[in-house]
Design a protein around this motif. Structure first.
Motif, short mmCIF file in Angstrom:
data_model
loop_
_atom_site.label_atom_id
_atom_site.label_comp_id
_atom_site.label_asym_id
_atom_site.label_seq_id
_atom_site.Cartn_x
_atom_site.Cartn_y
_atom_site.Cartn_z
N VAL A 74 47.87 35.96 46.92
CA VAL A 74 49.06 36.67 46.44
C VAL A 74 50.16 35.66 46.09
CG1 VAL A 74 50.86 38.33 47.04
CG2 VAL A 74 48.50 38.76 47.73
N LYS A 75 50.45 34.75 47.02
CA LYS A 75 51.58 33.83 46.81
C LYS A 75 51.26 32.72 45.80
CE LYS A 75 53.35 34.43 51.53
NZ LYS A 75 52.20 34.52 52.45
N GLU A 76 49.98 32.35 45.70
CA GLU A 76 49.63 31.24 44.80
C GLU A 76 48.58 31.69 43.78
OE1 GLU A 76 49.47 27.28 47.17
OE2 GLU A 76 48.74 28.82 48.54
N SER A 77 48.80 32.89 43.24
CA SER A 77 47.77 33.47 42.37
C SER A 77 47.49 32.61 41.13
CB SER A 77 48.14 34.89 41.96
OG SER A 77 49.40 34.89 41.34
N GLN A 78 48.52 31.92 40.62
CA GLN A 78 48.31 31.07 39.43
C GLN A 78 47.32 29.96 39.72
OE1 GLN A 78 49.69 33.45 37.47
NE2 GLN A 78 49.65 31.65 36.13
N ILE A 79 47.48 29.30 40.88
CA ILE A 79 46.57 28.21 41.26
C ILE A 79 45.17 28.78 41.48
CG2 ILE A 79 46.06 26.43 42.98
CD1 ILE A 79 49.06 26.28 43.55
N VAL A 80 45.11 29.92 42.19
CA VAL A 80 43.81 30.54 42.50
C VAL A 80 43.05 30.84 41.21
CG1 VAL A 80 42.68 32.60 43.44
CG2 VAL A 80 44.46 31.44 44.76
N ARG A 81 43.77 31.36 40.21
CA ARG A 81 43.09 31.71 38.94
C ARG A 81 42.45 30.51 38.28
NH1 ARG A 81 47.78 35.61 37.40
NH2 ARG A 81 47.21 37.25 38.88
N GLN A 82 43.03 29.33 38.49
CA GLN A 82 42.44 28.14 37.88
C GLN A 82 41.20 27.66 38.63
OE1 GLN A 82 45.74 25.43 37.74
NE2 GLN A 82 46.87 26.77 36.35
N LEU A 83 41.02 28.15 39.85
CA LEU A 83 39.90 27.69 40.67
C LEU A 83 38.70 28.62 40.61
CD1 LEU A 83 41.90 26.67 43.87
CD2 LEU A 83 40.91 25.13 42.17
N ILE A 84 38.88 29.78 39.95
CA ILE A 84 37.80 30.77 40.00
C ILE A 84 37.33 31.19 38.61
CG2 ILE A 84 38.54 31.73 42.21
CD1 ILE A 84 39.83 34.04 40.71
N GLY A 85 36.10 31.69 38.56
CA GLY A 85 35.58 32.34 37.36
C GLY A 85 35.08 33.70 37.80
N VAL A 86 35.35 34.71 37.01
CA VAL A 86 34.88 36.06 37.34
C VAL A 86 34.07 36.56 36.16
CG1 VAL A 86 35.57 38.40 38.00
CG2 VAL A 86 37.05 36.48 38.54
N THR A 87 32.78 36.88 36.38
CA THR A 87 32.06 37.41 35.24
C THR A 87 32.39 38.88 35.16
OG1 THR A 87 30.12 38.03 36.46
CG2 THR A 87 30.15 35.83 35.54
N GLY A 88 32.33 39.40 33.95
CA GLY A 88 32.67 40.80 33.78
C GLY A 88 34.04 40.90 33.14
N GLN A 89 34.88 39.88 33.32
CA GLN A 89 36.21 40.02 32.74
C GLN A 89 36.24 39.54 31.29
OE1 GLN A 89 38.23 37.59 35.58
NE2 GLN A 89 39.05 36.25 34.04
N TYR A 90 35.26 38.70 30.91
CA TYR A 90 35.23 38.26 29.52
C TYR A 90 34.20 39.09 28.80
CZ TYR A 90 36.69 33.86 31.73
OH TYR A 90 37.32 32.91 32.45
N ALA A 91 34.52 40.29 28.40
CA ALA A 91 33.46 41.03 27.69
C ALA A 91 33.21 40.28 26.39
CB ALA A 91 33.87 42.45 27.44
N SER A 92 34.27 39.99 25.64
CA SER A 92 34.14 39.14 24.46
C SER A 92 35.51 39.07 23.82
CB SER A 92 33.18 39.75 23.44
OG SER A 92 33.75 40.91 22.91
#
Length: 335
Positions: A74-92
């Motif tokens: 929650v507090k460092e969501s910007q940093i977290v987003r750079q460390l993760i990949g989530v499939t399903g969110q890039y449909a195209s």
């Protein structure tokens, strides 16, 4: 560790998420070691996807906390987003563009040069067996091809932590096996994978540790072997050569193992629970002394299916009686 001080890719404590009257996630704790494949297993609607979405900063937890490589979601969501990949969110990016063009656009968005983007796109399409289809527009892709492209897109940045939400649902066996290979390769090349699945064989094949989630709670957690052991014993299966020896063989088994045995409808086959595999030696000595000859013998661990049924009670509730979690736990302890 290149991401801070700890060995944990994911540390979640007491995660809660409520939608209206429905507590989708009710106090989930998870610890995922860096460099491992962690499986979250549960029936449909158990709260798996909601948990992943909170860890991936896509949903805000109502209570509890989660850290990804030591960073608060929650507090460092910007940093977290750079460390993760989530499939399903890039449909195209665009249905009318080809697979190659879509991957190049993603790469450019992530700041790769145009030359690098093309190289990365070709490399990934090759790896996912999509080279043949690379020039086709996405709208002509099958579900399986789409899923593979999805995974390819999330790997352009090869993030340290990858969330895979039911990555092989609806895929044919061959494509599933390819996906499994890719997932193993990701971990070999340095990523950590958190995978949700309804398929027991998938968790058995891939996961170093598994959490079983049912109705928003983690009802069991451990390695595949630990979970199998928690449901109870291995079982002894043996077949006597001469059906007339069955009664004597059962008596010997019950005396040596101190348990009840059952004779299956297949003639001359006896099954008995076995807490201590060491006793097999004593049993064989006794059977030999009694002059009972065996046609075959094996000791088998429970399957992950049996574990799942025992722990979640799913598939066991034909009588319509909803078992409470307490009685389920008692049952697991009793088995």
């Amino acid at each position: 560790m290149k991401h801070g001080h700890n060995d944990w890719a994911v540390e979640a404590q007491g995660l809660v998420k409520t939608f209206g009257d429905n507590k989708a996630v009710d106090g989930v704790n998870l610890n995922v070691r860096t460099g491992s494949i962690y499986g979250v297993l549960g029936p449909n609607g158990a709260g798996k996807t909601t948990t992943i979405r909170m860890l991936a900063t896509l949903l805000r937890p109502d209570a509890g906390s989660a850290r990804i490589f030591g960073h608060d979601v929650v507090k460092e969501s910007q940093i977290v987003r750079q460390l993760i990949g989530v499939t399903g969110q890039y449909a195209s990016v665009d249905e009318s563009l080809s697979a190659t063009e879509n991957l190049i656009i993603f790469s450019r968005l992530l700041g790769l040069s145009s030359k690098e983007s093309r190289r990365k796109a070709e490399e990934l399409l090759e790896e996912f067996g999509l080279t043949e289809a690379a020039k086709r527009p996405l709208k002509n892709f099958s579900g399986g091809m789409r899923r593979r492209l999805d995974l390819a897109a999330s790997l352009i940045a090869q993030p340290p932590l990858i969330f895979l939400d039911e990555p092989t649902t609806g895929l044919d066996p061959r494509t599933r096996a390819q996906m499994w290979e890719t997932i193993r390769r990701l971990v070999k090349t340095g990523s950590t994978v958190l995978l949700t699945t309804q398929y027991l064989d998938e968790a058995d094949q891939l996961a170093d540790r598994i959490a079983v989630i049912d109705r928003g709670h983690v009802v069991a957690e451990g390695t595949v072997d630990e979970l199998k052991a928690s449901v109870g014993n291995s079982s002894l299966h043996l077949r006597v050569q001469d059906a007339r020896d069955i009664a004597a063989a059962r008596q010997t088994i019950e005396k040596v193992l101190g348990v009840q045995s059952t004779v299956s409808s297949e003639a001359s086959r006896i099954t008995a629970p076995m807490a201590n595999v060491d006793l097999v030696t004593d049993l064989l000595v006794e059977l030999r002394a009694a002059g009972i000859q065996l046609a075959e013998m094996s000791v088998q661990k429970p399957t992950l299916d049996e574990v799942f049924l025992t722990i979640t009670g799913e598939g066991v509730k034909e009588d319509g009686a909803q078992q409470s979690n307490e009685s389920k736990k008692a049952e697991v302890a009793r088995v």
